[in-house]
Scaffold this active site. Structure first.
Site, PDB file in Angstrom:
ATOM      1  CE  LYS A 244      -1.295  -2.459  -9.279  1.00 43.16           C
ATOM      2  NZ  LYS A 244       0.150  -2.349  -9.211  1.00 43.16           N
TER       3      LYS A 244
ATOM      4  N   GLY B 183       5.936  -8.733  -7.758  1.00 46.39           N
ATOM      5  CA  GLY B 183       6.740  -9.954  -7.788  1.00 46.39           C
ATOM      6  C   GLY B 183       5.847 -11.186  -7.749  1.00 46.39           C
TER       7      GLY B 183
END
Ligand code: ADP
Ligand code: ASP
Ligand code: MG
Length: 814
Positions: free
Chosen positions: A681, A796
């Site tokens: 990331k 999520g």
């Protein structure tokens, strides 16, 4: 006087002929001429039969039988028993004549243009006979008049030219004395001055009707067909096309010249001078208004009125340094083509005069090339001109509108629209009248080009996106369900129509060109074909739909390696898969470059911080001239969850297990705990900030032991976590004794990057980071002290799905 012309589909069978009778019977009182085509498809059957017969292929008889069956069946269904025998015997006698002509061609093994004209005219002779007799049976006051006796042409069989003087006299004389309320006339057929059968060209029944309208000074000409008017584009190819209410003669001519088959190109000419209005109406929906064609209208707000295309075009180019400044080259070129009866559809000449390029029907390309090579043999032998070049497999698309000349920027808009969708333009021409702009493109791109231009010029408000979704697990399923719920909103409020055309998981794949119903996609997918990555790519490319987007919701390496093949076809890519952007720098850069070159966005917002708009914000900072100097971030929702829940009352292994069970970690939690995911990331953030960096350049001070890192499965991994509990407790204790929290932080500063656990004191921006939230601090030239902060739920399935969704909306606004 009124002329009604009914086309092939309108008279294709007995049911349709009944509709034609109803329309005719409902006409207001007054003299009416009914022009009819052959029963739909019969002209093609006649030409095929004759072609086979002249090649001495006996299967021509099968076609002849089909022609016979069609007519006899139609008559049997239309006529009552007492009328039938007379009618059937007349039909049979005409069919016998036809058979004799075909036998002749079969025996000699060839056919002439003259014979072809004669044979093909039987289609209209038969249909007009059947229809006029049916009208009489139904009580209409009708008579049949052969068009042959009315329309006179020269002797140029196969390509006859109407003699208007003679034709007008013949028509005036006949209709002066004709007392029937209805006269049925076969379309398409005519005769030469010497009496031989000639025809007016494919689609020529429209022309028959127009010639009769002009000759009789009719008050109106109605073309009854199978669509409700002249559409903004061919309705068979462009679903969103709409019938135009009212257009000018000139617009109608241009549209039909460029392929709007609904009107045969020469049709407008005879009625234009007399200003006879033409209506195009639908036999199957007579209540629809259709299209009215009259003389020029007041300029309208919409400049482009219609888009049409011509298939099967070849480009013939004549090039050479010896052409510059020499007069008479084009004259010789066009003379040569005209001698061969070759019609030139489009011409472009470079201003350097170095080359001339012409668009002609593909069927003429061979003859054109050989006759031009002959005509310019001398120049070719001296290398002044190169041998003629022919390119096949092309088509022409044209934008048409009377007031296009009053508006700038239309061609720019046309070409950028095509370019964005990877439609390559081979040649461009603009009519001197500026009533059309036409472009030669690959024939395989026609449907996409028509639809995308239609969207640009007629549906400014609605944009259609075509999605191909790979990976429908947890996130993928959520994404499709969000899409289903938002579809109406997107269409109404954002004017975006999103359709999912292809879906694949690792087992099955499914394509539906008109869009997969999102209520039952899972069931449909189960019944789909076996999944195959190559076939999926092929399917996307073959459908060749405008605004196509490939959506990767897998974590698969092979899928990530396929992006280049989509982008280079101008298919955009949206992905939550981090592999492509965190592999070696050159591959990442190549994808970014391809995206630019092919105007296909490559978006991966969900690679960092799930649905948080991190990359998008970064992009806006950079394009507005800012420069990132430092990044500090907590980028792992999983690690944040783990360290937020771990304390002296829990065990590390138990907390990790719980995180795994609640879906906060990858199925293999080591990917999160080892820090590799965070490394990817921060690498993507650094690259998107404009720096070149590789994964191996990032320092990773892992808090896991070497033993733990080298385990091969989850079970062994958890065992090491249990065994090393004391070490984890120590980490926690040290932090809390310092009044700090443990956070897994990614940093970029001064060109260097690292990831690892840090003690975060009270008051720090990271201290109150709850649950699985992410936080990013961007220090830039504009924000040197107080950073720009983005914070929120960073993991999520729901937020990731909505992040993918947001990328798709970004593409819609691209
Ligand atoms: P008919 O047999 O009635 O003469 P045609 O097949 O010659 O009918 O012409 C009607 C067809 O023209 C339509 O079915 C449609 O496929 C085609 N077409 C092409 N372009 C257009 C357009 N711009 N508007 C309407 N129809 C078009
Ligand atoms: N029957 C002829 C054709 O199919 C003429 C027409 O229908 O207009 O081309
Ligand atoms: Mg037609």
């Amino acid at each position: 006087m009124k002329i009604l012309k009914f086309g092939g589909t309108s008279v294709a069978n007995s049911d349709n002929i009944k509709l034609v009778k109803d329309i005719t019977a409902n006409q207001p009182k007054g003299k009416t001429i009914i022009v009819v085509s052959a029963l739909g498809g019969v002209t093609d059957l006649l030409l095929t039969a004759l072609d086979l017969a002249s090649k001495q292929d006996i299967s021509y008889e099968d076609y002849l039988n089909q022609i016979e069956d069609r007519h006899l069946k139609t008559a049997q269904e239309l006529f009552s028993v007492q009328h039938q025998s007379k009618i059937l015997s007349e039909i049979k006698s005409k069919l016998n004549e036809l058979e004799t002509l075909m036998e002749g061609a079969y025996l000699i093994g060839e056919h002439t243009a003259k014979l072809s004209d004669k044979v093909v005219s039987y289609g209209e002779l038969l249909s007009s006979f059947i229809i006029s007799e049916y009208f009489k049976q139904e009580g209409l006051e009708a008579a049949l008049k052969s068009g042959r006796e009315l329309i006179i042409t020269n002797d140029n069989f196969g390509n006859a030219v109407v003699d208007f003087e003679l034709t007008n006299t013949q028509c005036a004389n006949f209709f002066k004395n004709d007392t029937h309320a209805l006269t049925v006339v076969p379309g398409f057929v005519s005769s030469s001055r010497s009496g031989g059968a000639t025809t007016l060209g494919r689609g020529g029944s429209d022309y028959t009707a127009a010639i009769l309208a002009a000759a009789t000074d009719a008050e109106a000409l109605e073309i009854w067909t199978d669509v409700s008017g002249m559409f903004t584009a061919n309705p068979k190819l462009v679903k969103q096309a709409k019938a135009m209410e009212h257009i000018s003669y000139e617009e109608a001519m241009e549209l039909s010249h460029f392929g709007a088959k609904v009107l045969y190109p020469p049709t407008v000419q005879p009625v234009l001078k007399k200003e006879i209005p033409i209506s195009i109406k639908n036999t199957f929906q007579p209540e629809k208004a259709g299209t009215l064609i009259t003389k020029s209208l007041a300029p309208e707000a919409r400049t482009v009125r219609g888009i049409s295309h011509i298939d099967a075009i070849s480009l013939v180019s004549l090039e050479g340094a010896g052409m510059v400044g020499i007069s008479g080259i084009s004259k010789r070129l066009f003379e040569t083509l005209s001698q061969e009866n070759i019609n030139v559809v489009l011409i472009t000449q470079a201003s350097s005069e170095h080359s001339i390029c012409i668009g002609i029907a593909a069927k003429d390309a061979k003859v054109a090339a050989s006759s031009l090579n002959k005509a310019f043999a001398y120049e070719i032998s001296t290398n002044a001109i190169q041998p003629v070049k022919v390119e096949d497999g092309l088509a022409i698309i044209a934008l048409i509108g009377d007031s296009m000349k009053n508006h700038q920027g239309l061609s720019g808009k046309m070409f950028s629209t095509l370019g964005k969708n990877n439609v390559n333009i081979r040649a461009i021409a603009q009519g001197a009248s500026e009533r059309n702009i036409s472009a030669v493109i690959n024939a395989l791109d026609v449907k996409k080009a028509l639809n995308t231009l239609h969207e640009t010029f007629f549906e400014e408000n609605i944009k259609q996106l075509n999605l191909f979704v790979m990976g429908v697990g947890n996130v993928g399923a959520k994404f499709l369900s969000q899409l289903r719920h938002q579809k109406e909103y997107l269409r109404k409020e954002l004017k975006i129509n999103v359709r999912v055309i292809g879906i694949s998981n690792s087992r099955k794949m499914l394509f539906q060109e008109n869009g997969i119903l999102l209520d039952h996609w899972d069931k449909a997918l189960q019944e789909g074909q076996a999944a195959d990555l190559e076939k999926f790519i092929f399917g996307v490319n073959q459908l060749n739909l405008r605004n196509s987007i490939f959506v990767d919701i897998t974590a698969n390496q092979t899928v990530a390696q396929s992006y280049g093949r989509y982008l280079s076809k101008s298919v955009s890519v949206v992905t939550c898969n981090k592999i492509a952007c965190s592999s070696d720098y050159d591959s990442y850069k190549k994808l970014k470059d391809l995206a630019k070159e092919y105007h296909a966005p490559f978006l991966f917002e969900t690679n960092v911080g799930a649905g948080l708009p991190i990359l998008d914000t970064l992009k806006h900072l950079i394009i507005s001239g800012d420069k990132v100097t430092k990044i500090q971030a907590v980028l792992s929702g999983s690690l944040n969850y783990v360290f937020n829940n771990f304390d002296q009352n829990t065990t590390f292994a138990a907390v990790v297990k719980k995180a795994q069970e609640e879906g906060y970690t990858e199925p293999d939690p080591k990917i999160d705990l080892s820090g590799i995911d965070v490394m990817r990331k921060i690498l993507i953030l650094i690259r998107e900030s404009g720096y070149r960096m590789e994964l191996s350049d990032i320092a990773n001070k892992s808090f896991l032991s070497q033993k733990s890192l080298s385990t091969k499965n989850n079970k062994d991994f958890f065992e090491t976590l249990v065994a090393e509990e004391a070490q984890f407790q120590k980490l926690y204790k040290e932090a809390s004794e310092n009044n700090c929290k443990l956070k897994y932080v990614a940093e970029f500063n001064d060109g260097k990057a690292s990831v690892g656990l840090q003690h975060i004191p009270k008051g720090h921006d990271f201290y109150h980071l709850e649950g699985s939230d992410n936080i990013i601090l961007f220090f830039t030239q504009r924000y040197p002290v107080q950073p720009l902060i983005i914070k929120g739920a960073g993991a999520g399935a729901d937020v990731t799905a909505s992040g993918i969704f947001a990328d798709i909306i970004r593409i819609a606004n691209f």
